[in-house]
Design an enzyme around this catalytic site. Structure first.
Site, PDB file in Angstrom:
ATOM      1  N   ASP A   1     -15.646   4.169  48.093  1.00 49.22           N
ATOM      2  CA  ASP A   1     -16.891   3.537  47.663  1.00 49.22           C
ATOM      3  C   ASP A   1     -18.028   3.695  48.678  1.00 49.22           C
ATOM      4  O   ASP A   1     -17.823   3.550  49.880  1.00 49.22           O
ATOM      5  CB  ASP A   1     -16.669   2.036  47.433  1.00 49.22           C
ATOM      6  CG  ASP A   1     -15.765   1.772  46.242  1.00 49.22           C
ATOM      7  OD1 ASP A   1     -15.202   2.733  45.685  1.00 49.22           O
ATOM      8  OD2 ASP A   1     -15.620   0.588  45.878  1.00 49.22           O
TER       9      ASP A   1
ATOM     10  N   ASP B   1     -10.897   3.380  36.553  1.00 49.10           N
ATOM     11  CA  ASP B   1     -10.579   3.177  37.966  1.00 49.10           C
ATOM     12  C   ASP B   1      -9.084   3.404  38.241  1.00 49.10           C
ATOM     13  O   ASP B   1      -8.318   3.775  37.341  1.00 49.10           O
ATOM     14  CB  ASP B   1     -11.019   1.750  38.349  1.00 49.10           C
ATOM     15  CG  ASP B   1     -11.571   1.665  39.755  1.00 49.10           C
ATOM     16  OD1 ASP B   1     -11.264   2.531  40.581  1.00 49.10           O
ATOM     17  OD2 ASP B   1     -12.301   0.684  40.035  1.00 49.10           O
TER      18      ASP B   1
HETATM   19  C1  GLA Z   1     -13.375   0.349  42.840  1.00 49.27           C
HETATM   20  C2  GLA Z   1     -14.408   1.395  42.433  1.00 49.27           C
HETATM   21  C3  GLA Z   1     -15.793   0.772  42.488  1.00 49.27           C
HETATM   22  C4  GLA Z   1     -15.852  -0.438  41.572  1.00 49.27           C
HETATM   23  C5  GLA Z   1     -14.763  -1.450  41.944  1.00 49.27           C
HETATM   24  C6  GLA Z   1     -14.661  -2.578  40.938  1.00 49.27           C
HETATM   25  O1  GLA Z   1     -13.516   0.007  44.185  1.00 49.27           O
HETATM   26  O2  GLA Z   1     -14.326   2.519  43.248  1.00 49.27           O
HETATM   27  O3  GLA Z   1     -16.772   1.722  42.120  1.00 49.27           O
HETATM   28  O4  GLA Z   1     -15.701  -0.031  40.247  1.00 49.27           O
HETATM   29  O5  GLA Z   1     -13.492  -0.816  42.042  1.00 49.27           O
HETATM   30  O6  GLA Z   1     -13.643  -3.466  41.223  1.00 49.27           O
END
Ligand code: GLA
Length: 374
Positions: free
Chosen positions: A184, A126
């Site tokens: 997301d 990430d």
């Molecule tokens: C980010 C990523 C998500 C998830 C969260 C976890 O937002 O894009 O897919 O992994 O972090 O904290």
């Protein structure tokens, strides 16, 4: 060679967020086997953020949250392997994960080594808490190199949300096998449609065996429950979502609770001929041929056997509509007869020349295989 076709598996985030545990992961691995997911091709069982203890251990190594994973990660990875599956984990290129747990910045070699010792097969990486002034791409390169240096084949999933145009550099420079292209997803038609139809445009040329655009994890079967819930979708809308992700040659990472799938969810996630489009060995990402001006879209994906997968998507909010697809638009000679097969229904519809047309409901999709007859 990893990820020669788009990776398939499950990730804990969409439904469970912080509520993950050894029992959940074990039961999920069991469900892969008992619910037919493994047979359908799903392979990676991945825990996302918030598996970590609040601090590194005395030796500076990442450690698991002792309440969620009291025996640590290694026995869990062993269990997942014992079911004939692969195990994935999460870390972050910054100093902390998005959930503010210790992350891998400055510890790339140590963490890659730890993951390899635990038997990790997949790393989602990430992009939160990146130190200022540091080139983000260099951080993915560092981790990619550290993973390769372990000697263990570990699929590298870059998750910087499309910020630095990862399609340009994540595969060639960092050795990533897939990279998120957007922020997301959440469990709604709107989020799915914006990411899937709009934000993947013109990215198809960057995908291929070993390197995939990742429009984020599936919301199929969430039905408005769980960590990224946002009203939910109908089964028809989930079918459209799955059709689109298959046309996009996207990684198929399930986001629902696979221990408790209803029949419709299971039918969608295991549809063999739809998955075959996603997993086609040629690895060509499909793309839209344009809109008909009424939110109807025809998509095309070239398949390895010389046929075409064709998606008909009715994005309009109301009303069934007749959607034609012309051979000319697909690049097939007008007078050439072609066999048309409905891949959801798993039946041949006949042989046609010039055009084929069918009714498509609002927010629904048809997935056809069109094979020119020579
Ligand atoms: C980010 C990523 C998500 C998830 C969260 C976890 O937002 O894009 O897919 O992994 O972090 O904290």
């Amino acid at each position: 060679m990893l990820a020669q076709t788009p990776p398939m598996g499950w990730n804990s985030w969409n439904t469970f967020g912080p509520n993950i545990s050894e029992a959940l992961v074990r039961e999920t691995a069991d469900a892969f086997v008992t619910q037919g997911l493994k047979d359908a091709g799903y392979e990676y069982v991945v825990i996302d953020d918030l598996w970590e203890a609040p601090e590194r251990d005395a030796a500076g190594r990442l450690a698991a949250d002792p309440e969620k994973f009291p025996r640590g990660i290694k026995p869990l990875a062993d269990y997942v392997h014992s079911r004939g599956l692969k195990f994935g984990i999460y870390s972050c290129a910054g100093s902390h994960t998005c959930g503010v747990k210790p992350a891998s910045f400055g510890y790339e070699e140590e963490d890659a080594q730890t993951f390899a010792e635990w038997g990790v097969d997949f790393l989602k990486y990430d992009f939160c808490y990146k130190p200022m002034g540091v080139d983000g791409r260099a951080l993915y390169e560092r981790m990619g190199q550290a993973l390769r240096a372990t000697g263990r084949p570990i699929l590298f999933s870059a998750c910087e949300w499309g910020r630095m145009h990862p399609w340009d550099w994540a595969a060639p420079r960092a050795g990533a096998h897939m990279w998120r292209t957007t922020g997301d997803i959440n469990d709604s038609w709107q989020s799915m449609a914006e990411i899937g139809f709009e934000k993947q445009k013109n990215l198809e040329r960057f995908a291929g065996p070993g390197r995939w655009n990742d429009p984020d994890m599936l919301i199929v079967g969430m039905h408005g429950k769980g960590n990224v819930a946002h009203g939910g979708c109908t089964d028809e809308e989930y079918r459209t979502h799955f059709t689109l992700w298959c046309m996009l040659a996207a990684p198929l990472m399930i986001g629902c609770d696979v221990r408790n799938m209803d029949a419709a969810t299971k039918d969608i996630l295991t549809a063999p001929e739809v998955i075959a489009v996603n997993q086609d060995p040629l690895g060509c990402q499909g793309y839209g041929l344009g809109s008909d001006g009424h939110e109807g879209e025809v998509w095309k994906k070239v398949l390895g056997d010389g046929s075409l997968a064709v998606g008909l998507f009715n994005r309009h909010d109301h009303g069934r509509r007749m959607m034609p697809v012309s051979w000319e638009g697909l690049g097939i000679h007008d007078r050439r007869p072609a066999l048309v097969r409905d891949l959801w229904a798993r039946r041949n519809l006949g042989t046609f020349t010039r055009t084929y047309a069918t009714q498509v409901d609002a927010h629904a999709a048809k997935l056809l295989k069109i094979t020119p007859v020579y």
